[in-house]
Enzyme design. Structure first.
Site, mmCIF file in Angstrom:
data_model
loop_
_atom_site.group_PDB
_atom_site.id
_atom_site.type_symbol
_atom_site.label_atom_id
_atom_site.label_comp_id
_atom_site.label_asym_id
_atom_site.label_seq_id
_atom_site.Cartn_x
_atom_site.Cartn_y
_atom_site.Cartn_z
ATOM 1 N N ARG A 72 -12.363 6.250 -2.832
ATOM 2 C CA ARG A 72 -12.842 7.529 -2.300
ATOM 3 C C ARG A 72 -14.362 7.625 -2.182
ATOM 4 N NH1 ARG A 72 -11.652 11.851 -6.327
ATOM 5 N NH2 ARG A 72 -9.564 10.985 -6.104
ATOM 6 N N ASP B 155 0.866 -1.169 0.000
ATOM 7 C CA ASP B 155 0.000 0.000 0.000
ATOM 8 C C ASP B 155 0.909 1.228 0.000
ATOM 9 O OD1 ASP B 155 -2.321 1.585 0.220
ATOM 10 O OD2 ASP B 155 -2.139 1.632 2.398
ATOM 11 N N ASN C 95 -4.455 9.352 -6.466
ATOM 12 C CA ASN C 95 -3.266 10.216 -6.509
ATOM 13 C C ASN C 95 -1.972 9.426 -6.349
ATOM 14 O OD1 ASN C 95 -4.624 12.892 -6.576
ATOM 15 N ND2 ASN C 95 -5.433 12.226 -4.606
ATOM 16 N N SER D 91 -6.023 5.110 -3.631
ATOM 17 C CA SER D 91 -5.948 6.524 -3.988
ATOM 18 C C SER D 91 -5.808 6.718 -5.498
ATOM 19 C CB SER D 91 -4.757 7.179 -3.284
ATOM 20 O OG SER D 91 -4.599 8.508 -3.731
ATOM 21 N N GLY E 50 -8.420 3.358 3.527
ATOM 22 C CA GLY E 50 -8.099 2.235 2.662
ATOM 23 C C GLY E 50 -9.120 1.936 1.590
ATOM 24 N N ASP F 114 -0.162 4.941 1.022
ATOM 25 C CA ASP F 114 -0.407 5.878 2.111
ATOM 26 C C ASP F 114 -0.270 5.188 3.462
ATOM 27 O OD1 ASP F 114 -1.138 7.832 0.162
ATOM 28 O OD2 ASP F 114 -3.112 6.912 0.037
ATOM 29 N N ASP G 73 -1.516 -0.767 5.989
ATOM 30 C CA ASP G 73 -1.722 -0.128 7.291
ATOM 31 C C ASP G 73 -3.199 0.034 7.617
ATOM 32 O OD1 ASP G 73 -2.159 1.954 5.358
ATOM 33 O OD2 ASP G 73 -1.967 3.403 6.985
#
Length: 274
Positions: A76, A23, A152, A150, A73, A25, A208
């Site tokens: 969005r 992952d 991004n 994400s 996680g 972020d 995470d």
């Protein structure tokens, strides 16, 4: 020659695993905190207006509970829907092209993205121990991919200059384009493994978020590592284990050991097995 001759990763031996799916972020970059800030700013602005319009008390979005339970996680717009449902707020779904000002599911999601992009432009920190782990494993022949909900992810990887470490990136853009269900479903991780040409049983997932470890566990990956960045007296670490993490660490550096004193079975530091 390897730049890391003095360290090994006994928890992830190259003889047992062909690849690691990371992952982004909260695992590789300290962008999870930026996402949490953006979610709170967006939702608090909306909730204040909603409370005033409906003559009800304002109840702020809580990072410790709402973020972790409903949006962390997840893709969005699914995060928007999950949180609104938790507050019994019904809004039109709208469309992905809705402006950030629109009070629709897509509008709120687009507003959150606008906020987080501004925060990312102010600077992104990387976890150096995580990058050391990635590079040591690459030196040992264990391949690397990023799997992030994400949209991004690629800009962040480019911004911090680590895109070249990862053969494959499966992110929110990929999921939307290829109609891949998001976490906690395992499909994004399975898609990354397929694109690398590796078997899930010989692949490690590092996450995470609770939704992420659920996805790794559901995909029957060979090892699921949870990264607990929370200072909450161990509650999040327990939750990560309960949702599918085989190992939980506070930092990926705990998985590294001096080459001259390998254990061959367990990571050092405070790494814990479920």
């Amino acid at each position: 020659m390897s730049d890391h001759p003095a360290e090994t990763v006994p928890a992830i031996p190259a003889s047992e695993y062909d690849a690691v799916l990371y992952d982004l972020d909260g695992v590789l970059t300290d962008t999870a905190s930026l996402h949490a800030q953006a979610w709170k700013q967006m939702f608090d602005e909306f909730l204040r207006r909603y409370a005033a319009d409906h003559d009800i008390p304002f109840e702020p979005f809580e990072i410790a509970t709402d973020y972790r339970s409903y949006v962390d996680g997840k893709p969005r717009y699914e995060g928007v829907s999950a949180f609104l449902e938790s507050r019994r707020i019904v809004l039109p779904e709208g469309s992905i092209d809705d402006p950030p000002e629109a009070d629709t599911t897509y509008g709120l999601g687009n507003r959150k993205n606008e906020v987080v992009q501004k925060l990312i432009q102010e600077g992104v920190d990387v976890y150096e121990t995580s990058l050391r782990l990635v590079r040591i494993l690459l030196d040992a022949g264990v391949r690397a991919a990023v799997v992030s909900s994400s949209r991004n992810a690629r800009p962040v990887l480019d911004t911090v200059g680590i895109a070249d470490l990862f053969e494959v990136v499966v992110d929110g853009v990929t999921a939307a384009e290829d109609d891949i269900p998001g976490k906690p479903e395992p499909d994004m991780f399975l898609a990354a493994a397929e694109r690398l040409g590796v078997e899930p049983a010989r692949t490690v997932v590092v996450e995470d978020a609770i939704a992420g470890v659920e996805a790794g566990h559901g995909g029957e990956f060979g090892l699921v590592i949870g990264v607990n960045r929370e200072d909450d007296h161990g509650e999040n670490a327990v939750a990560l284990r309960n949702h599918g993490a085989d190992i939980v660490v506070d930092d990926l550096g705990e998985l590294l050991q001096p080459a001259e004193n390998p254990t061959g079975s367990e990571a050092g530091g405070s790494a814990a097995t479920a």
